[in-house]
Design an enzyme around this catalytic site. Structure first.
Site, PDB file in Angstrom:
ATOM      1  N   ASP A  38       0.866  -1.163   0.000  1.00 27.27           N
ATOM      2  CA  ASP A  38       0.000   0.000   0.000  1.00 27.27           C
ATOM      3  C   ASP A  38       0.914   1.227   0.000  1.00 27.27           C
ATOM      4  O   ASP A  38       2.090   1.133   0.363  1.00 27.27           O
ATOM      5  CB  ASP A  38      -0.875  -0.043   1.264  1.00 27.27           C
ATOM      6  CG  ASP A  38      -1.598   1.257   1.517  1.00 27.27           C
ATOM      7  OD1 ASP A  38      -2.298   1.726   0.617  1.00 27.27           O
ATOM      8  OD2 ASP A  38      -1.445   1.813   2.625  1.00 27.27           O
ATOM      9  N   ASP A  86      -0.171   5.094   0.878  1.00 26.97           N
ATOM     10  CA  ASP A  86      -0.395   6.133   1.888  1.00 26.97           C
ATOM     11  C   ASP A  86      -0.332   5.564   3.299  1.00 26.97           C
ATOM     12  O   ASP A  86      -1.033   4.603   3.622  1.00 26.97           O
ATOM     13  CB  ASP A  86      -1.755   6.796   1.664  1.00 26.97           C
ATOM     14  CG  ASP A  86      -1.817   7.566   0.352  1.00 26.97           C
ATOM     15  OD1 ASP A  86      -2.326   8.687   0.349  1.00 26.97           O
ATOM     16  OD2 ASP A  86      -1.338   7.042  -0.681  1.00 26.97           O
TER      17      ASP A  86
END
Length: 242
Positions: free
Chosen positions: A32, A34
């Protein structure tokens, strides 16, 4: 992360795996972006440019905790609030606020040195994901495209997303599908993949991978991950490998 969980080292929890592991057993690591690879939630920071950070951040936080189960709807709501943000505003976020999280470079380099490929799959935006890709020499990316219209400062956001060939929004289901798609392209098994994230929409891809890693994650994610890094940088994952 409760049943059969052990604290391998301070702030590093392990469940359902027995270190030392071997990097050579894995061929792909998926991240991922953020709050995992980078230190910010980009949607929150660019909302700050139009005075809507608190409103957007509240939706982001609820979605990451799993309290909002429709990620696509939550993202559309947040992106609508970004209408009028300029490209110059986003460039400022890149220059002034976006930083790689500690250990990101070390972990990616170690994985690549072991012959692994690296995937960045994000519910965030290509504007930032492509910069992170270039910073870390990442092999594959998938993220969302913010629609732009002509305006001052090289254009501004319309408050909408652009539909891509695979769909409109990279949510949890799309993250999982992308992980499996890249694994298939590489002719490897999902069990040869590592998936790393911090929010509820990372759980589908983490569940599909051979090793799931929560990084400074929400409680719901820590509870379901095989590894939880609760203190220190991303490269603490390497402590589990021989």
């Amino acid at each position: 992360m409760t049943e059969n969980t052990t604290e391998f080292a301070p702030g590093l929890m392990v469940r359902g795996a027995t270190p030392p592991l071997r990097l050579s057993e894995f061929k792909l690591i998926a991240f991922d972006m953020d709050s995992t690879l980078i230190n910010i939630e980009c949607v929150d920071e660019i909302a700050d440019a139009v005075g809507r950070k608190d409103e957007v951040a509240a939706i982001t936080e609820a979605a990451m905790r799993g309290e909002i189960t429709d990620f696509k709807d939550s993202l559309r709501r947040r992106v609508a609030l970004l209408k009028g943000v300029t490209v110059a505003d986003m460039e400022r976020v890149l220059a002034e606020r976006l930083r790689l999280n500690p250990g990101a470079d070390s972990l990616v380099k170690a994985c690549k040195a072991a012959g692994m490929k690296v995937l960045l799959v994000s519910g965030g935006f290509t504007f930032f994901a492509h910069r992170v890709r270039d910073m870390l020499d990442i092999d594959f990316t998938r993220s969302n495209v913010l629609e732009l219209e002509d305006g001052a400062n090289c254009g501004q956001l319309t408050g909408r997303l652009v539909t891509q060939s695979w769909g409109d929004i990279c949510d949890g289901a799309e993250k999982r599908r992308t992980l499996l798609e890249v694994a298939s392209l590489m002719n490897i098994e999902p069990s040869q993949c590592i998936a790393m994230g911090d929010g509820a929409n990372d759980l589908p891809m983490m569940g599909a991978a051979g090793l799931s890693v929560a990084y400074h994650a929400k409680p719901k994610v820590r509870e379901q991950a095989m590894v939880a890094i609760n203190e220190g940088g991303l490269d603490r994952l390497l402590e589990l490998f021989a």
